[in-house]
Scaffold this motif. Structure first.
Motif, PDB file in Angstrom:
ATOM      1  N   GLU A  18      29.472  44.483  37.655  1.00  0.00           N
ATOM      2  CA  GLU A  18      30.827  44.515  37.567  1.00  0.00           C
ATOM      3  C   GLU A  18      31.373  44.932  36.120  1.00  0.00           C
ATOM      4  O   GLU A  18      30.504  43.864  35.198  1.00  0.00           O
ATOM      5  CB  GLU A  18      31.958  43.739  37.995  1.00  0.00           C
ATOM      6  CG  GLU A  18      31.604  44.315  39.340  1.00  0.00           C
ATOM      7  CD  GLU A  18      32.051  45.253  40.435  1.00  0.00           C
ATOM      8  OE1 GLU A  18      33.092  46.062  39.929  1.00  0.00           O
ATOM      9  OE2 GLU A  18      31.985  46.175  41.450  1.00  0.00           O
ATOM     10  N   CYS A  19      32.111  45.679  35.843  1.00  0.00           N
ATOM     11  CA  CYS A  19      33.104  45.054  34.466  1.00  0.00           C
ATOM     12  C   CYS A  19      34.122  45.170  34.885  1.00  0.00           C
ATOM     13  O   CYS A  19      34.860  46.328  35.392  1.00  0.00           O
ATOM     14  CB  CYS A  19      32.941  46.129  33.352  1.00  0.00           C
ATOM     15  SG  CYS A  19      30.933  46.501  32.868  1.00  0.00           S
ATOM     16  N   ILE A  20      35.039  43.798  33.358  1.00  0.00           N
ATOM     17  CA  ILE A  20      36.600  43.800  33.525  1.00  0.00           C
ATOM     18  C   ILE A  20      37.253  43.821  32.115  1.00  0.00           C
ATOM     19  O   ILE A  20      36.079  44.067  31.321  1.00  0.00           O
ATOM     20  CB  ILE A  20      37.085  43.042  34.708  1.00  0.00           C
ATOM     21  CG1 ILE A  20      36.409  41.896  34.693  1.00  0.00           C
ATOM     22  CG2 ILE A  20      37.036  43.703  35.907  1.00  0.00           C
ATOM     23  CD1 ILE A  20      36.998  40.927  35.507  1.00  0.00           C
ATOM     24  N   ALA A  21      37.895  43.811  32.008  1.00  0.00           N
ATOM     25  CA  ALA A  21      38.650  44.584  30.597  1.00  0.00           C
ATOM     26  C   ALA A  21      40.234  43.867  30.266  1.00  0.00           C
ATOM     27  O   ALA A  21      40.796  43.644  31.144  1.00  0.00           O
ATOM     28  CB  ALA A  21      38.396  46.068  30.054  1.00  0.00           C
ATOM     29  N   GLU A  22      41.364  43.508  29.438  1.00  0.00           N
ATOM     30  CA  GLU A  22      41.495  43.233  29.076  1.00  0.00           C
ATOM     31  C   GLU A  22      42.760  44.302  29.054  1.00  0.00           C
ATOM     32  O   GLU A  22      42.158  45.259  28.651  1.00  0.00           O
ATOM     33  CB  GLU A  22      41.999  42.710  27.732  1.00  0.00           C
ATOM     34  CG  GLU A  22      40.997  40.885  27.582  1.00  0.00           C
ATOM     35  CD  GLU A  22      41.911  39.930  26.876  1.00  0.00           C
ATOM     36  OE1 GLU A  22      41.687  40.393  24.964  1.00  0.00           O
ATOM     37  OE2 GLU A  22      41.680  38.547  27.271  1.00  0.00           O
ATOM     38  N   PRO A  23      43.961  44.315  29.268  1.00  0.00           N
ATOM     39  CA  PRO A  23      44.662  42.777  29.475  1.00  0.00           C
ATOM     40  C   PRO A  23      43.863  42.406  31.720  1.00  0.00           C
ATOM     41  O   PRO A  23      43.666  42.889  32.232  1.00  0.00           O
ATOM     42  CB  PRO A  23      46.197  43.526  30.235  1.00  0.00           C
ATOM     43  CG  PRO A  23      45.883  44.668  30.190  1.00  0.00           C
ATOM     44  CD  PRO A  23      44.596  45.404  29.387  1.00  0.00           C
ATOM     45  N   LEU A  24      44.394  40.760  31.162  1.00  0.00           N
ATOM     46  CA  LEU A  24      43.432  40.076  32.499  1.00  0.00           C
ATOM     47  C   LEU A  24      44.620  40.306  34.214  1.00  0.00           C
ATOM     48  O   LEU A  24      45.521  40.509  33.650  1.00  0.00           O
ATOM     49  CB  LEU A  24      43.540  38.407  31.823  1.00  0.00           C
ATOM     50  CG  LEU A  24      41.681  38.189  32.033  1.00  0.00           C
ATOM     51  CD1 LEU A  24      42.637  36.988  31.551  1.00  0.00           C
ATOM     52  CD2 LEU A  24      40.870  38.942  32.596  1.00  0.00           C
ATOM     53  N   GLN A  25      44.254  41.090  34.889  1.00  0.00           N
ATOM     54  CA  GLN A  25      44.586  41.519  35.693  1.00  0.00           C
ATOM     55  C   GLN A  25      43.913  40.859  36.911  1.00  0.00           C
ATOM     56  O   GLN A  25      43.074  41.255  37.711  1.00  0.00           O
ATOM     57  CB  GLN A  25      44.842  43.282  36.124  1.00  0.00           C
ATOM     58  CG  GLN A  25      45.049  43.835  35.112  1.00  0.00           C
ATOM     59  CD  GLN A  25      46.749  44.183  34.700  1.00  0.00           C
ATOM     60  OE1 GLN A  25      47.446  43.945  35.943  1.00  0.00           O
ATOM     61  NE2 GLN A  25      47.016  45.026  33.688  1.00  0.00           N
ATOM     62  N   GLN A  26      44.786  40.251  37.776  1.00  0.00           N
ATOM     63  CA  GLN A  26      44.249  39.753  38.955  1.00  0.00           C
ATOM     64  C   GLN A  26      43.502  40.397  39.826  1.00  0.00           C
ATOM     65  O   GLN A  26      43.182  40.572  40.447  1.00  0.00           O
ATOM     66  CB  GLN A  26      45.839  39.288  39.766  1.00  0.00           C
ATOM     67  CG  GLN A  26      45.305  38.252  41.204  1.00  0.00           C
ATOM     68  CD  GLN A  26      44.337  37.257  40.847  1.00  0.00           C
ATOM     69  OE1 GLN A  26      45.406  36.205  39.779  1.00  0.00           O
ATOM     70  NE2 GLN A  26      43.379  37.069  41.073  1.00  0.00           N
ATOM     71  N   ALA A  27      44.406  41.656  40.171  1.00  0.00           N
ATOM     72  CA  ALA A  27      44.192  43.262  41.018  1.00  0.00           C
ATOM     73  C   ALA A  27      42.298  43.210  40.887  1.00  0.00           C
ATOM     74  O   ALA A  27      41.842  43.464  41.609  1.00  0.00           O
ATOM     75  CB  ALA A  27      45.044  44.288  40.847  1.00  0.00           C
ATOM     76  N   ASP A  28      42.636  44.027  39.301  1.00  0.00           N
ATOM     77  CA  ASP A  28      40.643  43.841  38.267  1.00  0.00           C
ATOM     78  C   ASP A  28      39.133  42.523  39.085  1.00  0.00           C
ATOM     79  O   ASP A  28      38.094  43.321  39.447  1.00  0.00           O
ATOM     80  CB  ASP A  28      41.097  43.725  37.291  1.00  0.00           C
ATOM     81  CG  ASP A  28      41.816  45.171  36.969  1.00  0.00           C
ATOM     82  OD1 ASP A  28      41.864  46.564  37.491  1.00  0.00           O
ATOM     83  OD2 ASP A  28      42.376  44.956  35.615  1.00  0.00           O
ATOM     84  N   ILE A  29      40.327  41.183  38.838  1.00  0.00           N
ATOM     85  CA  ILE A  29      39.164  40.582  39.118  1.00  0.00           C
ATOM     86  C   ILE A  29      39.158  40.317  41.128  1.00  0.00           C
ATOM     87  O   ILE A  29      38.040  40.451  41.248  1.00  0.00           O
ATOM     88  CB  ILE A  29      39.721  39.386  38.956  1.00  0.00           C
ATOM     89  CG1 ILE A  29      39.831  39.458  37.296  1.00  0.00           C
ATOM     90  CG2 ILE A  29      38.982  38.253  39.332  1.00  0.00           C
ATOM     91  CD1 ILE A  29      40.214  37.787  36.717  1.00  0.00           C
ATOM     92  N   ASP A  30      40.300  40.761  41.280  1.00  0.00           N
ATOM     93  CA  ASP A  30      40.070  40.860  42.808  1.00  0.00           C
ATOM     94  C   ASP A  30      39.107  41.575  43.194  1.00  0.00           C
ATOM     95  O   ASP A  30      38.315  41.389  44.378  1.00  0.00           O
ATOM     96  CB  ASP A  30      41.525  40.741  43.765  1.00  0.00           C
ATOM     97  CG  ASP A  30      42.611  39.549  43.928  1.00  0.00           C
ATOM     98  OD1 ASP A  30      41.980  38.399  42.833  1.00  0.00           O
ATOM     99  OD2 ASP A  30      43.408  39.655  44.301  1.00  0.00           O
ATOM    100  N   ALA A  31      38.813  42.694  42.784  1.00  0.00           N
ATOM    101  CA  ALA A  31      38.444  43.881  43.596  1.00  0.00           C
ATOM    102  C   ALA A  31      37.248  43.817  42.512  1.00  0.00           C
ATOM    103  O   ALA A  31      35.892  44.184  43.879  1.00  0.00           O
ATOM    104  CB  ALA A  31      39.345  45.413  42.487  1.00  0.00           C
ATOM    105  N   ALA A  32      36.595  43.260  41.684  1.00  0.00           N
ATOM    106  CA  ALA A  32      35.284  42.715  41.304  1.00  0.00           C
ATOM    107  C   ALA A  32      35.096  41.317  42.299  1.00  0.00           C
ATOM    108  O   ALA A  32      33.569  42.143  42.890  1.00  0.00           O
ATOM    109  CB  ALA A  32      35.109  42.476  39.604  1.00  0.00           C
TER     110      ALA A  32
END
Ligand SMILES: Nc1ncnc2c1ncn2[C@@H]1O[C@H](COP(=O)(O)OP(=O)(O)OP(=O)(O)O)[C@@H](O)[C@H]1O
Ligand SMILES: [Mg+2]
Length: 380
Positions: free
Chosen positions: A96-110
């Motif tokens: 999984e890849c996530i990027a800034e700005p750090l979002q709770q939703a992105d981290i939750d989904a990953a």
């Protein structure tokens, strides 16, 4: 269930807060780099989050980590979703890849995608069948052994036809599979227990089949991806049986989780020589795995006898399957494995082989003749 997430990078309280808030993670640990995780025996967190917001490059150790531990989930946290970096990450095995700005939703989904994929570890043994030459009866043996194993265990058995395309196992099982191993390999990012279940088809004996595709593979086989599919199968079924192709010998590199590799041979000189070479190579590659030789279509009148084969392969023959071409062919034409109707020597022989692999004693009345020696004890 406890889930451990290890962040690789500088400590960042905001990141830790977001990870903990996502719910799925119970423990967060920090490492400066991946070194401590690389050893094949190093225990693995459920998820490794690699923070490359400062470095802006994928750590070169990641490829080693994924090679040693293909099941370890990896999230890449980048400053931006830079395509070159993403590609580099995917090649190294990032899930999984996530990027800034750090979002709770992105981290939750990953995390939901990754931790949702975690499966209970049944860790039933995996048995691989590989032919010392083409046409020796590898698929016949794998199919019949798998059929017996399915009858032995209510927790189920799975046969994976590792021929990426145009394999035969479905024909032997009378199965009309809609999906294939190729679908699993092409959708590895969403492969979990449920998705695997949706790809397999149930056959008449209760044996489940992950079939070979009816279309050519468009990409070269990635051994690590195949290893992940095999590992997941092993965690879901009491027994997993692999019909290993000879056409793509790179598949032989994906057998790390296999308990027993059975080399199927016959009494032809060329096959016997190959069996010896293959067994030696496999024993060197997988020192903790039991590698055994089975003779199929045993010919009592052949000038190459059991002792000759044993001398050539450097080990005892674990099992000799009798020759019965008419029955073997009829079973294939009917799509009904012989092991379902255990009242002839050929069927009894396959059943005994399966029971031996599984460590289940064969009743005297069911025992086949043909040099059964009980040498196939697995390592699990
Ligand atoms: N014990 C046996 N006695 C007689 N015939 C057999 C026996 N086992 C398999 N056969 C026959 O041998 C032929 C080849 O069998 P099978 O397809 O299982 O071989 P294979 O090694 O998987 O071949 P391939 O290399 O093409 O994958 C089939 O016609 C099958 O019915
Ligand atoms: Mg075959």
């Amino acid at each position: 269930m406890t889930s451990v997430l290890t962040v690789v990078g500088q400590r960042d309280p905001k990141l830790e807060e977001l990870v903990r808030a996502s719910g799925g993670v119970t423990t967060v640990t920090w490492l400066a780099d991946l070194t401590a995780l690389l050893d094949p025996k190093a225990s693995q967190p459920d998820v490794v989050l690699i923070d490359v917001r400062h470095a802006r490059a994928v750590p070169p150790q990641l490829a080693t980590l994924k090679r040693q531990h293909p099941a370890t989930n990896v999230i890449l946290l980048a400053a931006t979703l830079d395509p070159t970096l993403m590609l580099e990450g995917m090649r190294a095995g990032v899930n999984e890849c996530i990027a800034e700005p750090l979002q709770q939703a992105d981290i939750d989904a990953a995390l939901t995608r990754l931790l949702g994929q975690q499966t209970k570890a049944v860790a039933g043994p995996i048995f691989a069948f590989v032919g010392a030459k083409g046409g020796v009866g590898t698929t016949t043996t794998a199919v019949n052994v798998a059929t017996t194993l399915a009858k032995l265990s209510p927790a189920g058995a799975l046969l994976i036809d590792l021929h990426l395309a145009y394999g035969d196992a479905a024909v032997f099982l009378g199965a009309d599979a809609r999906f294939s191993l190729l679908d699993a390999l092409e959708n590895l990012h969403r492969l979990d227990a449920q998705f695997l279940k949706s790809l397999v088809c149930r056959t008449v004996s209760g044996l489940e089949l992950l079939a070979s595709a009816d279309r050519p593979a468009t990409r070269l086989l990635d051994v690590r991806r195949l290893g992940s599919v095999i590992q997941l199968a092993g965690s879901q079924y009491a027994y997993t049986v692999l019909d290993v192709p000879r056409s793509d010998l790179t598949v032989l590199d994906s057998l790390d989780d296999v308990a027993n590799i059975v080399v199927v041979a016959n009494q032809e000189l060329a096959t016997v020589r190959n069996a010896g070479r293959m067994a030696a190579a496999l024993r060197a590659r997988y020192p903790r795995t039991s590698v055994t030789i089975v003779i199929n279509r045993t010919d009592g009148r052949s000038e190459i006898n059991q002792q000759d084969v044993e001398k050539a392969v450097g080990s005892a023959i674990a099992h000799q399957v009798p020759s019965d071409y008419r029955r073997a062919l009829l079973a294939m034409h009917k799509g009904r494995p012989l092991a379902l109707d255990n009242h002839n020597q050929l069927a009894a022989s396959f059943t005994a082989l399966a029971r031996d692999l599984a460590g289940v004693e064969t009743k005297k009345s069911e025992r086949a003749t043909g040099g059964f020696k009980g040498l196939l004890s697995g390592r699990r």
